[in-house]
Design a protein around this motif. Structure first.
Motif, mmCIF file in Angstrom:
data_model
loop_
_atom_site.group_PDB
_atom_site.id
_atom_site.type_symbol
_atom_site.label_atom_id
_atom_site.label_comp_id
_atom_site.label_asym_id
_atom_site.label_seq_id
_atom_site.Cartn_x
_atom_site.Cartn_y
_atom_site.Cartn_z
ATOM 1 N N CYS A 31 0.747 -1.385 0.164
ATOM 2 C CA CYS A 31 0.045 -0.072 0.095
ATOM 3 C C CYS A 31 0.806 1.204 -0.170
ATOM 4 C CB CYS A 31 -0.794 -0.055 1.339
ATOM 5 S SG CYS A 31 -2.286 -1.441 1.143
ATOM 6 N N GLY A 32 2.035 1.203 0.688
ATOM 7 C CA GLY A 32 2.566 2.368 0.851
ATOM 8 C C GLY A 32 3.376 3.116 -0.362
ATOM 9 N N THR A 33 3.645 1.890 -1.211
ATOM 10 C CA THR A 33 4.272 2.415 -2.449
ATOM 11 C C THR A 33 3.368 2.563 -3.768
ATOM 12 O OG1 THR A 33 4.754 0.002 -3.067
ATOM 13 C CG2 THR A 33 6.527 1.107 -1.824
ATOM 14 N N ALA A 34 2.063 2.560 -3.282
ATOM 15 C CA ALA A 34 1.330 2.685 -4.608
ATOM 16 C C ALA A 34 1.613 3.942 -5.259
ATOM 17 C CB ALA A 34 -0.133 2.834 -3.938
ATOM 18 N N GLY A 35 1.816 5.075 -4.717
ATOM 19 C CA GLY A 35 2.071 6.124 -5.308
ATOM 20 C C GLY A 35 3.454 6.332 -6.166
ATOM 21 N N LYS A 36 4.228 5.355 -6.236
ATOM 22 C CA LYS A 36 5.381 5.256 -6.634
ATOM 23 C C LYS A 36 5.770 4.445 -7.917
ATOM 24 C CE LYS A 36 7.794 5.719 -2.317
ATOM 25 N NZ LYS A 36 9.085 5.360 -1.335
ATOM 26 N N MET A 37 4.555 3.414 -8.207
ATOM 27 C CA MET A 37 4.351 2.669 -9.085
ATOM 28 C C MET A 37 4.341 3.302 -10.416
ATOM 29 S SD MET A 37 4.549 -0.401 -7.911
ATOM 30 C CE MET A 37 3.797 -1.643 -9.131
ATOM 31 N N ASP A 38 3.773 4.454 -10.835
ATOM 32 C CA ASP A 38 3.893 4.915 -12.066
ATOM 33 C C ASP A 38 5.372 5.231 -12.552
ATOM 34 O OD1 ASP A 38 1.225 4.798 -12.224
ATOM 35 O OD2 ASP A 38 0.514 6.778 -11.794
ATOM 36 N N ALA A 39 5.922 5.922 -11.574
ATOM 37 C CA ALA A 39 7.370 6.304 -11.780
ATOM 38 C C ALA A 39 8.249 5.068 -11.950
ATOM 39 C CB ALA A 39 7.853 7.190 -10.588
ATOM 40 N N TYR A 40 8.041 4.086 -11.383
ATOM 41 C CA TYR A 40 8.787 2.813 -11.522
ATOM 42 C C TYR A 40 8.541 2.395 -12.990
ATOM 43 C CZ TYR A 40 9.624 2.457 -6.433
ATOM 44 O OH TYR A 40 10.108 2.640 -5.059
ATOM 45 N N LEU A 41 7.312 2.393 -13.310
ATOM 46 C CA LEU A 41 7.144 1.762 -14.690
ATOM 47 C C LEU A 41 7.642 2.746 -15.756
ATOM 48 C CD1 LEU A 41 3.453 0.414 -13.818
ATOM 49 C CD2 LEU A 41 5.629 -1.038 -14.251
ATOM 50 N N ASP A 42 7.369 4.069 -15.465
ATOM 51 C CA ASP A 42 8.029 5.018 -16.652
ATOM 52 C C ASP A 42 9.562 4.980 -16.849
ATOM 53 O OD1 ASP A 42 5.388 6.031 -16.906
ATOM 54 O OD2 ASP A 42 5.383 7.699 -15.591
ATOM 55 N N THR A 43 10.217 4.684 -15.580
ATOM 56 C CA THR A 43 11.621 4.247 -15.764
ATOM 57 C C THR A 43 12.055 3.136 -16.584
ATOM 58 O OG1 THR A 43 11.878 5.527 -13.430
ATOM 59 C CG2 THR A 43 13.763 3.855 -14.181
#
Length: 464
Positions: free
Chosen positions: A381-393
């Protein structure tokens, strides 16, 4: 035909209404139960919480506790010293969604004192000499293994990690020696699972050519399986990644590698790919929990609602809701089941006549509530906001192949999650397996999956 269609629609709507009504009633009761259990545990923690129970005793002079390190002096006194500096603790806490109030308050008090006095202040207290002698090993012999916390079982399997290096995860490695291996593969399991998810399914079904060319590393994540389960850990994404690096990448001199990850492991796989963009040869993700965050929505809360929708049906969604929303109920379940897992396993095998997969049971039971609760909230749950950036990288900075597998009947992570990954990373190849769910996407089709993995590894191009 029209009549049949209308009948199905009516039945579907009726089923949804009943599910909503029953869910509202059941979860209203669970709210009260969790509140009551919260009160009981607050009282019980005053007397039974593991403040005096060390995780392990490395010598007769020291022991690690939930709140820090007890240093035992020759005069029979002890003092609490935090395991890390206040600054480091605050950095860890800022990376979490959920933290223990006791730890937050303790760090807050220390920070206040530091600000006022300009230096760290360490609290001291005197304890009974009998307790000191017990911790020093003078009573009942030398303590050489952990004293189980309330949610731990004292069987050899559960405490096996204490006989190995406590600074490293449990790693199951197969394949050729360092100089003979062509490439390396890292396997990361999902939530409340273990390395056996791979070693009992995929490893035995890989071809002899694959076993002679690839070094295979399957790990038990921090807090799960046979890996260490530190009581003072917040089980953040950072902690999980650092343990993987110091347990596999550094000691085995892994420079470039493939990753195969399931569920929770997909988040860690993407984070590793972002951290080591030039080292990833291929990414194979199984049932990745990726829910795009609607504009204006709070990422962690949205993720919790998607993973744990507070519904009584299907059963797996109900279980996820209990684990995600009700700390004290899930703590009780852990106390009753995980601590007595040997009896539960016996009953399960008796009822199913040994058709139950033993390694799945072991992976489920061999964890503590502390590890499961914090990993769920701080990683999933805590990294949900980071997933878009991870996938973009991954899309923009990595050239590796990305393959996504998903079971059509997965009731925990819907198949739309894999298509969401593909929409973010267009080169990702999505394969939906019919009549398979969150577990049977591998278990039950391990031979076919092993062939698919070998094809991915052989056809992958080096990144960077």
């Amino acid at each position: 035909m029209d009549a049949m269609g209308k009948t199905r629609s009516v039945l579907t709507l009726t089923g949804r209404f009943i599910n909503e009504a029953v869910s509202f009633f059941v979860f209203s009761i669970l709210d009260l139960v969790d509140f009551f259990l919260c009160f009981l545990y607050k009282v019980a923690d005053l007397f039974f919480e593991a403040e005096w129970k060390p995780c392990y005793c490395s010598s007769s002079k020291e022991a690690i506790t939930n709140s820090g390190k007890i240093l035992l002096s020759e005069q029979g006194e002890s003092k609490i010293v935090c395991l890390s500096s206040t600054k480091l603790q605050l950095e860890e806490i800022s990376d979490t969604l959920y933290t223990r109030p006791s730890l937050l308050s303790e760090v807050s008090k220390m920070t206040t004192r530091e600000n006022k006095r300009g230096s760290a202040v360490r609290s001291k207290f005197t304890v009974n000499s009998t307790i000191v002698e017990m911790l020093q090993g003078k009573i009942g012999g030398q303590i050489c293994h952990p004293i189980p916390r309330w949610s731990d079982c004292d069987c050899k399997f559960c405490t096996s990690w204490t006989s190995s290096c406590k600074e490293s995860l449990y790693v199951k490695a197969e394949g050729p020696k360092d100089h003979d291996a062509r490439e390396d593969v890292l396997f990361i399991h999902g939530f409340i699972s273990s390395s056996a998810f791979w070693t009992e399914t995929v490893f035995p079904n890989l071809s002899s050519a694959a076993k002679s060319n690839f070094r295979l590393f399957a790990i038990d994540l921090l807090g799960f399986g046979r890996s260490p389960k530190p009581a003072d850990s917040m089980y953040t994404l950072r902690e999980h990644l650092e343990m993987i690096e110091q347990s596999v990448l550094e000691p085995h001199k892994v420079k470039s590698f493939h990753i195969v990850a399931h569920s929770l492991g997909c988040i860690l796989a993407l984070a590793l790919a972002v951290k080591h963009p030039n080292s990833i040869k291929s990414l194979t993700l199984l049932a990745p929990p990726y829910f795009p965050i609607p504009k204006g929505a709070q990422a962690t809360q949205h993720m919790m609602r998607m993973v744990a929708p507070r519904r009584v049906w299907p059963v797996i969604a109900f279980g996820a809701s209990i684990a995600c929303w009700y700390e004290h109920i899930s703590r009780t379940v852990c106390l009753l089941i995980c601590k007595n897992h040997r009896f539960v396993e016996f009953v399960a095998k008796l009822v199913t006549r040994n058709r139950m997969r033993t390694f799945l049971l072991e992976g489920f039971f061999c964890h503590t509530h502390n590890a499961a609760w914090h990993t769920l909230h701080n990683v999933i749950c805590g990294t949900a906001g980071k997933m878009d950036a991870y996938l973009d990288t991954v899309r923009d900075n990595l050239k590796c192949n990305v393959n996504v597998f998903h079971g059509r009947d997965d009731e925990l992570i819907p198949v739309e999650c894999s298509y969401n990954v593909q929409s973010r990373v267009p080169r990702a190849r999505v394969k939906v397996i019919e009549k398979k769910d969150h577990i049977t996407i591998v278990v039950g089709r391990q031979k076919a999956f092993a062939r698919e993995l070998e094809a991915i590894w052989n056809n992958s191009s080096p990144s960077g």
